[in-house]
Design an enzyme around this catalytic site. Structure first.
Site, mmCIF file in Angstrom:
data_model
loop_
_atom_site.group_PDB
_atom_site.id
_atom_site.type_symbol
_atom_site.label_atom_id
_atom_site.label_comp_id
_atom_site.label_asym_id
_atom_site.label_seq_id
_atom_site.Cartn_x
_atom_site.Cartn_y
_atom_site.Cartn_z
ATOM 1 N N ASP A 1 -24.072 -74.637 -31.174
ATOM 2 C CA ASP A 1 -24.331 -73.502 -30.287
ATOM 3 C C ASP A 1 -25.809 -73.138 -30.308
ATOM 4 O OD1 ASP A 1 -21.669 -73.492 -29.834
ATOM 5 O OD2 ASP A 1 -21.245 -71.556 -30.757
ATOM 6 N N TYR A 2 -26.410 -73.209 -31.479
ATOM 7 C CA TYR A 2 -27.813 -72.823 -31.625
ATOM 8 C C TYR A 2 -28.721 -73.738 -30.800
ATOM 9 C CZ TYR A 2 -32.197 -71.450 -33.843
ATOM 10 O OH TYR A 2 -33.479 -71.000 -34.070
ATOM 11 N N TYR B 1 -27.874 -75.435 -28.142
ATOM 12 C CA TYR B 1 -27.629 -75.117 -26.729
ATOM 13 C C TYR B 1 -28.378 -73.844 -26.340
ATOM 14 C CZ TYR B 1 -25.160 -74.010 -22.400
ATOM 15 O OH TYR B 1 -24.867 -73.712 -21.092
ATOM 16 N N ASP B 2 -28.275 -72.824 -27.193
ATOM 17 C CA ASP B 2 -28.940 -71.546 -26.913
ATOM 18 C C ASP B 2 -30.451 -71.715 -26.773
ATOM 19 O OD1 ASP B 2 -26.559 -70.167 -26.950
ATOM 20 O OD2 ASP B 2 -26.738 -69.528 -29.031
ATOM 21 N N LEU C 1 -23.037 -62.727 -20.876
ATOM 22 C CA LEU C 1 -24.071 -61.826 -21.360
ATOM 23 C C LEU C 1 -25.380 -62.569 -21.589
ATOM 24 C CD1 LEU C 1 -22.061 -59.805 -24.044
ATOM 25 C CD2 LEU C 1 -22.737 -59.019 -21.780
ATOM 26 N N LYS D 1 -19.112 -60.276 -31.740
ATOM 27 C CA LYS D 1 -19.032 -61.274 -30.662
ATOM 28 C C LYS D 1 -18.123 -62.391 -31.169
ATOM 29 C CE LYS D 1 -21.750 -64.028 -27.440
ATOM 30 N NZ LYS D 1 -20.946 -65.262 -27.617
ATOM 31 N N GLU E 1 -10.656 -62.155 -26.043
ATOM 32 C CA GLU E 1 -11.146 -63.435 -26.556
ATOM 33 C C GLU E 1 -10.059 -64.060 -27.423
ATOM 34 O OE1 GLU E 1 -14.933 -65.755 -26.578
ATOM 35 O OE2 GLU E 1 -14.172 -64.052 -25.437
ATOM 36 N N CYS F 1 -18.004 -103.662 -52.606
ATOM 37 C CA CYS F 1 -17.552 -105.030 -52.873
ATOM 38 C C CYS F 1 -18.578 -105.896 -53.597
ATOM 39 C CB CYS F 1 -17.146 -105.707 -51.567
ATOM 40 S SG CYS F 1 -18.546 -105.999 -50.442
ATOM 41 N N CYS G 1 -22.819 -103.666 -44.683
ATOM 42 C CA CYS G 1 -22.190 -104.689 -45.513
ATOM 43 C C CYS G 1 -21.544 -105.689 -44.575
ATOM 44 C CB CYS G 1 -21.135 -104.053 -46.422
ATOM 45 S SG CYS G 1 -20.089 -105.277 -47.258
#
Length: 662
Positions: A37-38, A40-41, A87, A114, A169, A405, A420
């Site tokens: 979200d950050y 995108y904001d 908003l 929010k 919401e 392995c 590998c």
């Protein structure tokens, strides 16, 4: 007129609009975000700044002028009688002070959580819940009434005569989210990124019984329509609470900038301990007549704003760096951290992705580092605190031998990942079998992660083919498996034998051979036996099969263990011939190129329609291209198609041509 446009600003505006349109569709419509979200904001904020600087470039189709996403065609559309707007976001107290100063600091404000969920409108007629709809684009939403009937906190009847529309919401609690993802992991299903997307995906299920099992809840935060007069927003919420609605909790009614800040900071301190996710605080004028005086912008009200919390960051120590081996043989470094409580949970590890990531951030064993959760979910190291080093820190280097392995590892030229090469590597074997049985591959119902792990650890299976030797008695002997479940699982295993060569090839984990490439190869060669003698010329003659993919196929079928595997498949009756899965041949010989974001179809869905009707999908436009299927934010491919005079169609035309729907 705005300021003079710099050379790099118009391309930046266009790029931001395209990226935001793409990520908005993923977030609001597909419930499958690729960025936090950050992030995108921050992109949205930058675009808003550039558009404010150059108002002459204002575009009504810009993401800054659009609310949410489109209504999904799976549900009937609902026109909102009162627009469900969004908003404006602010990210600092300085910006918040500017917002309050532009109104009046003496006004009374309602400060609320929010909630990080999916916005809906609920309509009641004469006390009965009659309609529930998602926000959609603010004007048109989706009718999800039946699903909302299953959500806790939504009363089916209230003591109120007349018409009442409320907005709320829908969310999923953190505990419920953890349970859901655990179940999905057990079943071999993809996991949700965060509670918000889990809630949105759950609410959009076509089967309301599935929604009911997901344990959704709701907080109501506004009255959209009512014939009852309220002077203040807080009075309206109190009234809704008296009717039995689950109203947004712990709301504050305050005056003055300092009181607003105090409320926001208080919410921030509570944030980690809340049973649900919040990503900020909403600040709105409490007096309803004042809201009308203040008015609205194009897409947001002037009387309300959302303060977004920055990602919580904590300091911790990298105690060690270990290496995990993934399904495709990629070695992924993992930081083992001094446990630290952040964003609601204790974190003790974080992925370091690859060697380049470690080098760029100069992360060393013993370093003090800054940790945050991307999207408040995934732990990530932001930076190392080089100034706090004491000389005991140790640089990390990749092992030369696979930690699982013991075989040598390598890094392809131009690639960031170390691999590998041993196809019998134990770490890869289990994950490959899990992938083989998953819904995206052979789709064997009942063979989830937990069951396959038990089978592998008890040595009942060692490769893909061993699945087809399983008996009901063997499966029933596992933990949490009864006779009926075992019978259903073995039936599903037997059904999967008839999937055909295309799906089988896509399930084998051959590098760069996904669904499309697997189908093209299967159609060309017809039977798996023919692939043991396939050469570069034959493979690269298939459109969209390049040299690297061809080499991967040749290498895979040159291994002795692949011969053993195919012989076992034959022994157990697995169909390894190509099965034509066509609905029509109307696109026979036609080549499509997809560009932009389609209104309702994903690219995979559109490609499937094209292929099932005889066409093929290419990644680039050329004179051989028959059609360009264009959606929103179509870029250079669309321009090139126009230059070459290639026919351009939209999603509706594609569906009309095939006579089908999504």
């Amino acid at each position: 007129m705005g300021k003079k446009l710099k050379n790099n600003e118009l391309p930046e505006i266009e790029k931001l609009r395209k990226e935001l349109a793409y990520h908005s569709k993923l977030y609001y419509e597909n419930d499958a975000p690729e960025i936090s979200d950050y992030e995108y904001d921050m992109m949205f904020r930058r675009l808003r700044e550039l558009e404010a600087k150059h108002p002459e470039l204002n575009n009504t189709d810009s993401p800054t002028n659009i609310v949410g996403g489109r209504a999904n065609v799976k549900f009937s559309p609902v026109e909102h009688t009162v627009r469900l707007g969004s908003l404006q976001d602010v990210f600092s107290f300085e910006e918040l002070k500017s917002f309050i100063s532009n109104i009046d600091e003496d006004d009374e404000f309602s400060v609320e959580y929010k909630i990080d969920g999916l916005s809906v409108a609920l309509t009641y007629e004469n006390g009965s819940f009659v309609l529930g709809a998602t926000r959609g684009d603010g004007n048109i939403g989706e009718n999800v009434t039946e699903n909302l009937m299953t959500v806790a906190g939504i009363p089916h009847s209230i003591d109120y005569k007349g018409r009442l529309v409320v907005r709320g919401e829908v969310y999923m609690s953190r505990d419920q989210f953890a349970k859901l993802n655990y179940q999905r992991e057990e079943n071999g299903e993809s996991m949700f990124a965060n509670p918000r997307n889990a809630a949105a995906g759950s609410l959009r299920q076509k089967d309301a019984k599935i929604t009911q099992k997901r344990g959704l809840d709701i907080f109501i935060f506004n009255i959209q329509e009512s014939d009852k007069y309220f002077e203040k927003h807080s009075d309206a919420l109190d009234f809704l609470e008296s009717l039995g609605f689950s109203v947004v909790p712990n709301r504050k009614t305050v005056k003055g900038f300092n009181a607003v800040i105090e409320a926001i900071e208080g919410f921030g301190k509570e944030r980690a301990s809340l049973p649900f996710d919040i990503d900020g605080a909403v600040i709105k004028i409490n007096n309803l007549s004042r809201r009308i005086e203040i008015g609205e912008n194009t897409s947001t009200p002037k009387w309300a704003v959302a303060y977004k919390y920055p990602p919580e960051q904590k300091e911790t120590v990298v105690e060690d760096i270990t290496v995990n081996v993934g399904r495709t043989g990629v070695l992924t470094p993992l930081a083992r951290l001094t446990p630290v409580f952040i964003a609601g949970s204790t974190v003790s590890k974080a992925t370091l992705h690859n060697g380049d990531f470690i080098s760029e951030k100069d992360i060393r064993i013993g370093d003090k580092v800054i940790l945050q959760k991307a999207g408040d979910i995934i732990p990530e190291i932001v930076s190392s605190l080089k100034e706090k080093r004491n000389g005991t820190e140790v640089k990390f280097s990749f092992p030369e031998l696979c930690p699982s392995c013991g075989e040598r590892v390598y890094r392809e030229e131009g690639q960031a990942f170390v691999r590998c090469t041993n196809s019998k590597c134990p770490a890869q074997a289990l994950l490959n079998i899990i992938h083989f049985a998953s819904k995206d591959a052979m789709d064997i119902d009942g063979l989830g992660v937990a069951i396959i792990t038990q089978l592998y650890e008890n040595k009942y299976i060692g490769d893909y083919a061993d699945i087809y030797a399983l008996t009901e008695d063997t499966v029933a002997s596992l933990d949490r498996m009864g006779e009926i479940s075992a019978k259903n699982t073995v039936n599903a295993i037997n059904e999967s034998k008839e999937r055909g060569l295309a799906i089988l090839l896509a399930s084998l984990g051959i590098r760069q051979v996904g669904t499309g490439a697997a189908k093209a190869v299967a159609k060309k060669f017809g039977d798996i036996e023919n692939l043991f003698s396939a050469d570069m010329g034959a493979l690269t003659s298939i459109e969209d099969i390049g040299e690297i993919t061809a080499k991967n196929i040749i290498n895979y079928f040159s291994h002795p263990q692949t011969r053993e595997l195919v012989d076992k498949f034959k022994k157990y009756g697995v169909n390894m011939s190509y099965k034509e899965d066509m609905e029509s041949n109307i696109f026979d010989g036609a080549t499509f190129v997809l560009t932009g974001t389609l209104p309702t179809l994903t690219r995979d869905e559109a490609s499937e329609i094209i292929v099932k009707n005889g066409g093929r999908v290419s990644g680039s436009v050329s004179k051989k291209t028959t059609y360009v299927l264009a959606g929103e934010a179509a870029g250079s491919k669309l321009n090139k198609a126009k230059e070459l005079g290639i026919k351009i169609i939209n999603e509706n035309e594609l569906l009309r041509m095939t006579g089908g729907e999504k």
